[in-house]
Design an enzyme around this catalytic site. Structure first.
Site, PDB file in Angstrom:
ATOM      1  N   HIS A   1       0.950  -1.206   0.056  1.00  0.00           N
ATOM      2  CA  HIS A   1      -0.116   0.024   0.019  1.00  0.00           C
ATOM      3  C   HIS A   1       0.738   1.233   0.157  1.00  0.00           C
ATOM      4  O   HIS A   1       0.538   2.264  -0.814  1.00  0.00           O
ATOM      5  CB  HIS A   1      -0.803   0.096   1.134  1.00  0.00           C
ATOM      6  CG  HIS A   1      -2.034  -1.084   1.223  1.00  0.00           C
ATOM      7  ND1 HIS A   1      -1.966  -1.893   2.380  1.00  0.00           N
ATOM      8  CD2 HIS A   1      -2.859  -1.384   0.587  1.00  0.00           C
ATOM      9  CE1 HIS A   1      -3.199  -2.689   2.298  1.00  0.00           C
ATOM     10  NE2 HIS A   1      -3.555  -2.584   0.991  1.00  0.00           N
TER      11      HIS A   1
ATOM     12  N   SER B   1       0.481  -8.916   1.651  1.00  0.00           N
ATOM     13  CA  SER B   1      -0.682  -8.839   1.669  1.00  0.00           C
ATOM     14  C   SER B   1      -1.238  -8.467   3.157  1.00  0.00           C
ATOM     15  O   SER B   1      -0.520  -8.985   3.979  1.00  0.00           O
ATOM     16  CB  SER B   1      -1.193 -10.198   1.070  1.00  0.00           C
ATOM     17  OG  SER B   1      -2.526 -10.331   1.731  1.00  0.00           O
TER      18      SER B   1
END
Ligand code: PAF
Length: 253
Positions: free
Chosen positions: A37, A185
């Protein structure tokens, strides 16, 4: 200073007034931030005057209720991470704000969404496309950034944006991996230390030159339950279960 926006009219009023003449980059997420991210944020900050980061755990894309319940919820930690990354706005809506229609309307794609992950997660991509369509229409960004770990998702969103003449450019960003090769993840947090060690076999085998059937049996032997390993459009895609965690990945062939 980072500003948290929880409702659509508040954002639309900012767009109309203060943010009229600027370029907006958008990073949509379900929170539980990781290096992947943050790399999307970095790119958005570099390429746009303003960066909006959304956090919304989208219930309609979870085909399995327990997966939704177990999904990590780490807003305070996420906020701290974003404060030092030059993000300008966090869009953090509640369910009613996004699903004002109670999911009576949805976006359905009829081809790719039935393959790979779509075959194993019925309704998943309807939920993804619907929420992303809503978010893109709300934020009205110039550019939106998506990780290539979810390559099928990226292709579907790109196709949707083109099909519906959405003004936002959909930008794919390279998968970010831990030093041992496992793709970052939010779900990795749910692996036990023992499972985390085993997990590295997944990208290793996916990248190998072994035939698909051999990769599957090696994965089974290592303790994974394989959903699929498949080649498509010059990439090898895979999804496996390890303990209570489902991992996906893909590599260029
Ligand atoms: O990739 C994700 O985190 C989600 O699928 C997305 C794109 C934010 C939609 O909920």
């Amino acid at each position: 200073m980072i500003q948290i926006i929880k409702n659509v009219p508040e954002w639309k009023s900012l767009l109309k007034n203060d943010l009229k003449e600027t370029t907006i980059g958008f990073v949509p997420t379900m929170g539980a931030l990781h290096e992947g991210h943050l790399s999307l944020v970095e790119r958005s900050v570099l390429e746009n005057r303003i960066t909006v980061f959304s956090i919304f755990i989208n219930p309609t894309q979870f085909n399995d209720k327990s997966d939704l319940q177990n999904y990590p919820k780490t807003f305070d930690k996420d906020l701290e991470l974003l404060k030092s990354r030059n993000v300008d706005f966090i869009f953090y809506p509640g369910y009613e704000e996004i699903y004002n229609d109670n999911y009576n309307y949805k976006v359905i794609e009829n081809n790719l969404s039935g393959k790979l992950c779509g075959k194993h997660r019925p309704g998943h991509f309807d939920g993804v496309l619907t929420v992303v369509m809503k978010l893109l229409n709300i934020i009205e960004a110039d550019n939106a950034y998506f990780g290539e770990k979810d390559y099928q998702q990226y292709l579907l969103i790109k196709g949707m944006a083109e099909a519906f003449f959405i003004k936002t450019e959909i930008i794919p960003c390279q998968t970010i991996r831990a030093a041992d090769g496992l793709a970052h993840s939010s779900r990795n947090e749910m692996l036990t230390p023992e499972e985390r060690k085993i997990a590295v076999k997944f990208p290793e085998l996916l990248k190998s030159d072994f035939p698909i059937e051999e990769i599957k049996s090696e994965l089974n032997y290592a303790g994974f339950k394989v959903d699929y390993i498949e080649d498509m459009n010059g990439r090898r895609f895979g999804a496996v279960h390890l303990g209570r965690v489902r991992l996906i990945d893909n590599v260029k062939k």
